[in-house]
Design an enzyme around this catalytic site. Sequence first.
Site, PDB file in Angstrom:
ATOM      1  N   GLY A  41      27.039  38.540  34.591  1.00  0.00           N
ATOM      2  CA  GLY A  41      26.728  37.865  35.841  1.00  0.00           C
ATOM      3  C   GLY A  41      26.514  38.869  36.949  1.00  0.00           C
ATOM      4  O   GLY A  41      26.431  40.076  36.709  1.00  0.00           O
ATOM      5  N   LYS A  61      37.144  40.472  31.311  1.00  0.00           N
ATOM      6  CA  LYS A  61      36.135  40.382  32.355  1.00  0.00           C
ATOM      7  C   LYS A  61      36.162  41.685  33.134  1.00  0.00           C
ATOM      8  O   LYS A  61      37.202  42.072  33.677  1.00  0.00           O
ATOM      9  CB  LYS A  61      36.401  39.200  33.284  1.00  0.00           C
ATOM     10  CG  LYS A  61      35.309  39.016  34.312  1.00  0.00           C
ATOM     11  CD  LYS A  61      35.421  37.703  35.020  1.00  0.00           C
ATOM     12  CE  LYS A  61      34.196  37.459  35.875  1.00  0.00           C
ATOM     13  NZ  LYS A  61      34.203  36.132  36.465  1.00  0.00           N
ATOM     14  N   ASP A 162      33.429  29.211  42.322  1.00  0.00           N
ATOM     15  CA  ASP A 162      32.231  29.194  41.486  1.00  0.00           C
ATOM     16  C   ASP A 162      32.359  28.125  40.396  1.00  0.00           C
ATOM     17  O   ASP A 162      32.226  28.407  39.216  1.00  0.00           O
ATOM     18  CB  ASP A 162      32.020  30.585  40.869  1.00  0.00           C
ATOM     19  CG  ASP A 162      30.621  30.760  40.291  1.00  0.00           C
ATOM     20  OD1 ASP A 162      29.714  29.985  40.659  1.00  0.00           O
ATOM     21  OD2 ASP A 162      30.441  31.670  39.464  1.00  0.00           O
TER      22      ASP A 162
END
Length: 169
Positions: A41, A61, A162
């Site tokens: 992303g 992540k 988000d």
Amino acid sequence: PVFICAGIAILGSRVVYGLTRQLSDARQMGSYRLEEKLGEGGMGEVWRARHQLLARPAAIKLIRAEAVGGTDLSLARTALARFEREAQATSMLGSPHTIEIYDFGVTESGSFYYVMELLDGMDFRTLVERHGTIPANRTVYLLGQVCHSLADAHATGLIHRDIKPANLF
């Protein structure tokens, strides 16, 4: 010519071995070995990983340093403090519909990372793309779980900024 070829072969094998070793080290993060990139992303990447000693799968992540301040040291410190608070707060959430955080930190290159539970299944976006519209009763059931998780987060002062089908499993 034979000695020259042998010298080139030895030199070539050393170079290949060194590059293989660098790649292996790059795919290593503490006790975790990165196995496969799951997604990417604007802020970073998510990898499937495995703890080397426990053989437990996880998701890592990575949040790129430039996404949270880059070379500006004061911005990076502020971002690290914020990232640490968020990781600690998220790890304390009790909803069974929220991922578990196992670990977090900063890589040598300055990227932030956290290690979390690896989810088995598919996100809502993929579910709709593959199977079409979800029946209303199933949608209500799934969104009830989402609301339970978000209520738990909001009760501790966390706001998920988000929320989208691709981020819901």
